[in-house]
Design a protein around this motif. Structure first.
Motif, mmCIF file in Angstrom:
data_model
loop_
_atom_site.group_PDB
_atom_site.id
_atom_site.type_symbol
_atom_site.label_atom_id
_atom_site.label_comp_id
_atom_site.label_asym_id
_atom_site.label_seq_id
_atom_site.Cartn_x
_atom_site.Cartn_y
_atom_site.Cartn_z
ATOM 1 N N CYS A 198 0.509 -1.255 -0.208
ATOM 2 C CA CYS A 198 -0.047 -0.081 -0.064
ATOM 3 C C CYS A 198 0.806 1.363 0.071
ATOM 4 C CB CYS A 198 -0.986 0.162 1.067
ATOM 5 S SG CYS A 198 -2.643 -0.552 0.750
ATOM 6 N N PRO A 199 1.797 1.453 0.878
ATOM 7 C CA PRO A 199 2.729 2.714 0.806
ATOM 8 C C PRO A 199 3.565 2.786 -0.399
ATOM 9 C CG PRO A 199 3.366 1.223 2.937
ATOM 10 C CD PRO A 199 2.300 0.388 1.922
ATOM 11 N N LYS A 200 3.769 1.731 -1.281
ATOM 12 C CA LYS A 200 4.354 1.928 -2.301
ATOM 13 C C LYS A 200 3.638 2.745 -3.544
ATOM 14 C CE LYS A 200 6.894 -0.484 -6.013
ATOM 15 N NZ LYS A 200 8.075 0.321 -6.004
ATOM 16 N N LEU A 227 5.062 -3.913 10.789
ATOM 17 C CA LEU A 227 6.151 -3.159 11.279
ATOM 18 C C LEU A 227 7.496 -3.759 11.286
ATOM 19 C CD1 LEU A 227 4.065 -1.046 14.079
ATOM 20 C CD2 LEU A 227 5.061 -0.037 12.022
ATOM 21 N N ASN A 228 7.402 -5.008 11.942
ATOM 22 C CA ASN A 228 8.852 -5.571 12.146
ATOM 23 C C ASN A 228 9.346 -6.618 11.149
ATOM 24 O OD1 ASN A 228 8.716 -4.114 14.732
ATOM 25 N ND2 ASN A 228 7.198 -5.728 15.486
ATOM 26 N N VAL A 229 8.322 -7.161 10.610
ATOM 27 C CA VAL A 229 8.776 -8.046 9.378
ATOM 28 C C VAL A 229 8.980 -7.407 7.979
ATOM 29 C CG1 VAL A 229 8.422 -10.253 8.178
ATOM 30 C CG2 VAL A 229 7.732 -10.242 10.446
ATOM 31 N N ARG A 233 6.827 1.001 7.334
ATOM 32 C CA ARG A 233 7.147 2.385 7.580
ATOM 33 C C ARG A 233 8.373 2.997 6.647
ATOM 34 N NH1 ARG A 233 2.753 4.326 10.091
ATOM 35 N NH2 ARG A 233 2.755 3.882 12.131
ATOM 36 N N LYS A 234 9.138 1.865 5.996
ATOM 37 C CA LYS A 234 10.211 2.360 5.223
ATOM 38 C C LYS A 234 9.867 2.161 3.684
ATOM 39 C CE LYS A 234 13.408 3.029 8.585
ATOM 40 N NZ LYS A 234 13.862 4.277 9.062
ATOM 41 N N ILE A 235 8.763 1.498 3.278
ATOM 42 C CA ILE A 235 8.426 1.396 2.039
ATOM 43 C C ILE A 235 7.819 2.784 1.466
ATOM 44 C CG2 ILE A 235 6.778 -0.072 0.495
ATOM 45 C CD1 ILE A 235 6.618 -2.129 2.638
ATOM 46 N N ALA A 269 14.250 -2.204 -0.101
ATOM 47 C CA ALA A 269 13.792 -3.337 -0.782
ATOM 48 C C ALA A 269 13.064 -4.192 0.229
ATOM 49 C CB ALA A 269 14.723 -4.411 -1.413
ATOM 50 N N VAL A 270 11.577 -4.700 -0.284
ATOM 51 C CA VAL A 270 10.806 -5.495 0.690
ATOM 52 C C VAL A 270 10.699 -6.912 0.022
ATOM 53 C CG1 VAL A 270 8.828 -4.757 -0.366
ATOM 54 C CG2 VAL A 270 8.770 -5.474 2.180
ATOM 55 N N TYR A 271 10.504 -7.921 0.685
ATOM 56 C CA TYR A 271 10.264 -9.404 0.520
ATOM 57 C C TYR A 271 8.854 -9.949 0.981
ATOM 58 C CZ TYR A 271 11.938 -14.172 -0.261
ATOM 59 O OH TYR A 271 11.903 -15.669 -0.816
#
Length: 516
Positions: A198-200, A227-229, A233-235, A269-271
Motif C-alpha cells: 500500500c505505501p508504495k 512493522l517488524n517483518v 514504514r520504510k516502504i 527493498a521488501v520481500y
C-alpha cells in the motif's frame, strides 16, 4: 491524519465488549498504530450513546467508526435507521471518520447534510467477497463512490488469483494521480501483497490486526508483522519488491530472513509472500522493473525454467529454478538454482560433523544416496549428489516420475512402497525433498521408522516444523540428521547474493533462524 505520501496503519477493534475494545485501543497505540477502526457491529451488546462516549472520550488514537451490516460482511442484523443514528452520534462525539456502505450512502449523506464537523471525513465503502472486478468496473465504482459525497473512497475486493491484485494497484495509482484519497484492500492470502505494498502505491491506509485471531477480514496481517517483518514504514514509491513464489507460501520464513538482511545492509527493498497459481501469468502481470527478483518454491521450480528468458547452466541441468532475477539492463528474467549448493553442502557438513568446507574429496563420494521426490528440489539434490560422486536412487509415489529423473541423472528408480524394503547396504544417505510431514500434516512421514535403520545420514528439506517426524525417528534409529533449516539458510544466502550483489550477512541470518 495522513501526511502527503504516507500510508496510515489502522488496527481494527473486533472485541465483544467495550472494555476489551478500549484495552485493545491502548494496545494498538503501544504497537505503533496510527488509528483504529471501532467495529461496533462486533459488540455483543451495544448502547450507542453510552458505549461510543466511553470509547471515543479520551481515546489515544484517531478512530474510524464502522457499524457493518450482515449484508456487507459485518455482524449487524437490525434495521438501517438504528445504524445510521449510531454513526451520526459517533460523528457528533468527534470520531474522525465514519464508514458507510455505498448501497445506503445517499440516504446517510442526506441525514448528516450540513452537520459534518470540520475535520470529519466520510468513508464510503464497497466490499466484494467473491472476486475483483475489471479495471473498467473498478474505475466506475470509484466515480460512483465519489459522486455520492465520499471524502475517502474505500474499495475492498477478493483475489481469486494474485494477478487480480494488479487491477486494484492500477486503481490506487490512478486515484493518487487525481489526488483522490482511496483505501483499497484485496482480501484473501492471494491479496496479501496489496496490503503490504500500500505505501508504495499510495493507499490512504492499510489494516493490521492486533494479533492473530483478531482480524476483521481474511488475509489481514498483524500490525507487528507489518512493522517488524515488512518494515512497512520504510516502504516508498522507490522500494524494490522481491518475494517468494509458491503454493503454499504461508509457512515460509523467507520474509523474516530476507527483510532483516535487506535492512541490515540499508537496501530499499521488501520481500513478500506471493501465493501464485500460474507462474507464467504472474510473471507477465508483474513485469515492472520494481518487481526485481523472486525466490521460487513448490510447485513452481520446474515451470520457472520455461518461464525465464535465460537459465544458468547448472539450473538448466537440474531442470529447476529456485531464484529468478530481473536483469536491470534489459528487464530479462534470469533463472538460477541455489537449492543444490545449499542442500549438498549442508549434508556434507552433517556427515563431517562440522562446518568444514574445504575437504578435497566429498564425503558423498561412493555413497548410495536415496532421494525421495522427483520434483524441483529432488532434481537439485540428485544432480548435486551425482556431481559429488554419489550413486543415486530416486524414490517417488509415482514410479514414472522417479524413472524419468533416474534416467536423466543416471540412477535407479523405486516407488515409495518399494523403498520400505530397500536396504542393499548399510550407511546409505536419505534425502526427503517432498512436502510430506510439513505443517500442518506433522504426523506424516515418507518412510517408516523400521526402514530408516539402514541409513547413516537423513536429511529432510521440510523445515516447518524444525524437527519433522522423519528426522526424529531417524535420530532414534541411530542416524545423523540434517535439518531442512540448514539447507534453507544456505540457499537463502545464495539468493540474497544474487538479489543484491552483496555478501550475505551470515551471522545475522543464522541468528534469526535460531530464534524461529
Amino acid at each position: 491524519m495522513a501526511m502527503e505520501g504516507s500510508t496510515l496503519l489502522c488496527v481494527p477493534l473486533v472485541a465483544k465488549t467495550v472494555e476489551q475494545m478500549a484495552a485493545d485501543m491502548a494496545a494498538a497505540k503501544a504497537a505503533g498504530a496510527d488509528l483504529v477502526e471501532i467495529r461496533v457491529d462486533h459488540l455483543s451488546t451495544f448502547r450507542p450513546r453510552e458505549d461510543l462516549e466511553f470509547l471515543l472520550k479520551g481515546r489515544p488514537l484517531p478512530a474510524i467508526v464502522t457499524y457493518r451490516p450482515k449484508w456487507e460482511g459485518g455482524e449487524y442484523e437490525g434495521d438501517d435507521n438504528r445504524r445510521f443514528e449510531a454513526l451520526r452520534i459517533a460523528m457528533d462525539l468527534g470520531a474522525e471518520y465514519v464508514d458507510i456502505e455505498l448501497k445506503v450512502a445517499e440516504e446517510f449523506v442526506r441525514l448528516i447534510s450540513g452537520k459534518k464537523p470540520e475535520n470529519f471525513k466520510l468513508i464510503v465503502s464497497s466490499h466484494n467477497y467473491q472476486s475483483t472486478p475489471s479495471s473498467e468496473e473498478l474505475g466506475s465504482l470509484v466515480a460512483r463512490i465519489q459522486a455520492v459525497g465520499a471524502d475517502i473512497v474505500k474499495i475492498v475486493t477478493t483475489a481469486v488469483d494474485i494477478v487480480d491484485v494488479t487491477r486494484m494497484l492500477q486503481v490506487i495509482v490512478h486515484c493518487q494521480e487525481k489526488q483522490v484519497p482511496v483505501i483499497g484492500l484485496v482480501m484473501g492470502e492471494r491479496g496479501m501483497i496489496f496490503r503490504l505494498l500500500c505505501p508504495k502505491f499510495g493507499g490512504y491506509l492499510t489494516f493490521g490486526s492486533l494479533d492473530v485471531g483478531k482480524e476483521s477480514a481474511p488475509g489481514q496481517p498483524t500490525i507487528s508483522d507489518l512493522l517488524n517483518v515488512y518494515n512497512i514504514r520504510k516502504i516508498t514509491a522507490d522500494t524494490k519488491v522481491y518475494g517468494i513464489i509458491g503454493k503454499p507460501v504461508g509457512h515460509s520464513k523467507g520474509p523474516i530472513l530476507h527483510n532483516a538482511a535487506f535492512k541490515s545492509v540499508g537496501l530499499n527493498a521488501v520481500y513478500v509472500p506471493l501465493l501464485v497459481d500460474d507462474l507464467a501469468n504472474f510473471l507477465s502481470a508483474y513485469s515492472s522493473p520494481d518487481f526485481a527478483g523472486f525466490s521460487c518454491t513448490i510447485p513452481h521450480k520446474e515451470a520457472a525454467v520455461r518461464c525465464c528468458d535465460e537459465v544458468d547452466p547448472i539450473a538448466k541441468s537440474i531442470g529447476a529454478v529456485n531464484t529468478i532475477i530481473r536483469r536491470p539492463a534489459d528487464g530479462k528474467l534470469v533463472g538460477y538454482n541455489t537449492d543444490y549448493i545449499g542442500a549438498i553442502s549442508a549434508i556434507e557438513d552433517g556427515i563431517r560433523g562440522s562446518r568444514a568446507k574445504d575437504a578435497a574429496v566429498s564425503p558423498l563420494a561412493g555413497k548410495l544416496f536415496v532421494v525421495i521426490g522427483a520434483g524441483g528440489a529432488g532434481k537439485a539434490l540428485a544432480y548435486g549428489a551425482k556431481e559429488k560422486g554419489a550413486r543415486i536412487v530416486i524414490a517417488n509415489r509415482t514410479y514414472e516420475r522417479a524413472r524419468e529423473l533416474a534416467n536423466l541423472i543416471g540412477g535407479r528408480a523405486l516407488t515409495l512402497a518399494e523403498l520400505e524394503s530397500f536396504h542393499p547396504e548399510e550407511g546409505m544417505i536419505l534425502a526427503n525433498t517432498t512436502s510430506i510431514g510439513m505443517h500442518p500434516n506433522v504426523i506424516d512421514t515418507p518412510l517408516s521408522k523400521q526402514a530408516l535403520r539402514s541409513y547413516a545420514v537423513v536429511f529432510d528439506a521440510v523445515y516447518t516444523p524444525k524437527v519433522t517426524r522423519l528426522l526424529r525417528e531417524a535420530e532414534e534409529s541411530g542416524a545423523a540428521v540434517v535439518s531442512g533449516l540448514e539447507m534453507f539458510i544456505r540457499q537463502a544466502m545464495g539468493q540474497f547474493e544474487l538479489f543484491t550483489g552483496l555478501a550475505a550477512p551470515e551471522s545475522l541470518m543464522r541468528n534469526i533462524i535460531s530464534r524461529l
